[in-house]
Structures are given as C-alpha cells and as structure tokens.
Write an enzyme that holds these catalytic residues in place. Structure first.
Site, PDB file in Angstrom:
ATOM      1  N   LYS A 165     -29.987  18.164  12.462  1.00 22.44           N
ATOM      2  CA  LYS A 165     -30.817  17.637  11.371  1.00 22.44           C
ATOM      3  C   LYS A 165     -29.949  17.200  10.197  1.00 22.44           C
ATOM      4  CE  LYS A 165     -34.348  16.396   8.998  1.00 22.44           C
ATOM      5  NZ  LYS A 165     -35.502  17.216   8.615  1.00 22.44           N
TER       6      LYS A 165
ATOM      7  N   LYS B   7     -32.149  18.193  -1.315  1.00 19.90           N
ATOM      8  CA  LYS B   7     -31.904  19.527  -0.753  1.00 19.90           C
ATOM      9  C   LYS B   7     -31.148  19.427   0.558  1.00 19.90           C
ATOM     10  CE  LYS B   7     -34.760  21.143   1.957  1.00 19.90           C
ATOM     11  NZ  LYS B   7     -34.947  21.213   3.437  1.00 19.90           N
TER      12      LYS B   7
END
Length: 292
Positions: free
Chosen positions: A172, A240
């Site tokens: 990811k 983030k």
C-alpha cells in the site's frame, strides 16, 4: 457454517464495504465512533456491537477500517479493544493503511493469543468501496488468506496475497507513492497546458490515447478540469500515508525524490486548510504555488 463477521470503522470507505458484506449474505456485527452509520447498517440488517471487544466476541472474523496507526492500535489492543473479545482460532483483518512495523507487532501479539491477523489495505477510493471493485493487498499466512478469501471477493476485484505480515502495508505504501506522484504529474501537465493557452481538456484527451494514459489521468484529470474536489480520498489521509512511505524509505535507504516533492505539496495543502479535499485537489495547491 459461515463465519460471523465483525466490522469496525464505518467511514467513507468502511460503510460501503460493510454494506457489500451484508449484501453478500454475511452475518454482520458493526461498531463505529459515530452512531449514524451504525444505525444505518443496523436498519439494513446488521447487529450492533457496543465496543470493539463486543464486536470481536460476537464474530469469528473481525475487520477494522480506520484512519491511522494510533486508531488501529487503540481499537485492536486498547481497553475494550478487539484483543479482549477475540477468541483463539478467530481472525482479525485490518484493512486500514498503517505502518508496517506496527502491523507486525500487532500480528505477533494476536498470534501469541492464538488469533491470526491479516493486513489487507485497499486502493480504489470511495467509488471502489461502493462498487466492490477495490484492489486488496494482503499480508499474513496462506491459511489465513484462504479463510478470508470469500470476504475479499465480496469487496474487491484485484486480490493479491503479497507475502507475510506487513507485506500488504508495504504494497500500500508503494501504491500511495505511485498514486501521489502521478496525481502531481497530471496536475502539472494540465496546468502547463492551460497556461500555454491550450485547451487542457483536449490535452487530457490526447494523453489518454498514449503511454501517458492512466486511471488517474482519466478520473482525477477530469476532476481537475471540473474543479470538483469532493473527497473520494482526502488530502490529509494521503499526507498520513506519505509519512508511512517516507519512514519506509528512510528505514530501507530507498531514495524517493519524486515523491518527496509530493509529500511537501500534500503538507502545504493541509497547512492551507485543504486537507478535506480529494487528493486530486493537489491541483489547487499547484495553482497557488505557481500563481503568476
């Protein structure tokens, strides 16, 4: 007998994912920080869990879909967390995008209690969650992956067992690197066309037919042309994720010069108050940065 499923975190991604599991016939118990999506899912046929421990106690497989590493650590390992309710032999699937090291630590802690854990972050945004077309990147054991396969098939189209615990989160991070760098490149290209006095829409159309063509040019390029930045995936969440990319790169000595620029752009957008825009809204930051 089919596994009973718990789902914790009914945000912009989690709610449609939980709905798809319900629609696929799974017995579902749900919990979220905000009561409204819980009420909505209960009205659709789910059961209500009073807290993460109660969800885990009522479930054979517990799924979390949460914003950041501290949220996952709290929900899984904190007071009245999943670890307090999960029985030996059960499975935890974290579908959030968090730090790979934290994932491995949580998996080890659950494993010591006889509970398996998969990290299974997703790509595809809100539209992919709604349409059950997510790309799912999975880390964990082969046995746990096989057990979770029917769940993943109800949520996504591209499902890859990448490797052991933490591998899904590494995948990811790689995804967010490519997505962020490509959004920035598309924004730069369309702004260059516009400021050169050329129809940026026609430039996008031309690029879609060649090697520059991509899903990001197709979808986010159109968002930029339309100045339509309602969030499918918020800038603050990509920021983030950018920190996770930066930390992984630092830990492995991997140079990421193109993405370092993107991380700076994401931070500028957050600082300017644009953190709630879709990440295609990097176009706004680029306009602001380069305003004549």
């Amino acid at each position: 007998m089919a596994d009973r499923i718990g789902f914790i975190g009914l945000g912009i991604m989690g709610k449609p994912m939980a709905r798809n599991l319900l629609g696929a016939g799974f017995e579902l118990t749900v919990h979220s920080r905000s009561p409204e999506p819980v009420d909505e899912l209960v009205a659709a046929g789910s059961m209500r869990g009073s807290d993460p421990a109660a969800v885990a106690a009522a479930s054979d497989i517990t799924i979390t879909m949460l914003p950041d590493t501290p949220d996952v650590e709290l929900v899984l390992a904190g007071s009245r967390g999943v670890s307090e309710g999960a029985a030996p032999g059960s499975l935890v699937i974290d579908m959030s995008s968090i730090d790979p090291g934290a994932t491995r630590a949580l998996a080890d802690a659950f494993g010591a209690r006889g509970v398996s854990m998969l990290d299974a972050p997703v790509s595809g945004g809100e539209r992919g969650a709604i349409d059950a077309t997510l790309s799912i990147m999975v880390g964990g054991t082969e046995d746990a992956f096989r057990r979770a396969a029917p769940i993943f098939e109800a949520l996504g189209k591209s499902i890859v067992h990448v490797g052991p615990s933490g591998a899904g989160q590494v995948a990811k991070a790689c995804n967010q690197l490519v997505v962020g760098a490509t959004i920035e490149a598309v924004a730069e290209a369309l702004l260059l066309a516009e400021r050169s006095g050329v129809d940026a829409g026609k430039v996008r159309e031309a690029l879609l037919g060649g090697f520059a063509g991509s899903k990001i040019l197709e979808v986010h390029g159109q968002r930029m042309l339309d100045r339509s930045f309602a969030p499918g995936f918020r800038i603050r969440l990509h920021r983030k994720d950018a920190r996770i990319v930066e930390e992984a790169a630092a830990a492995t000595g991997t140079p990421i010069p193109s993405f370092s620029v993107v991380a700076e752009q994401l931070q500028r957008a957050v600082d300017a108050g644009d953190g709630e825009l879709d990440h295609s809204g990097l176009f706004v930051e680029l306009e602001r940065l380069t305003s004549p």
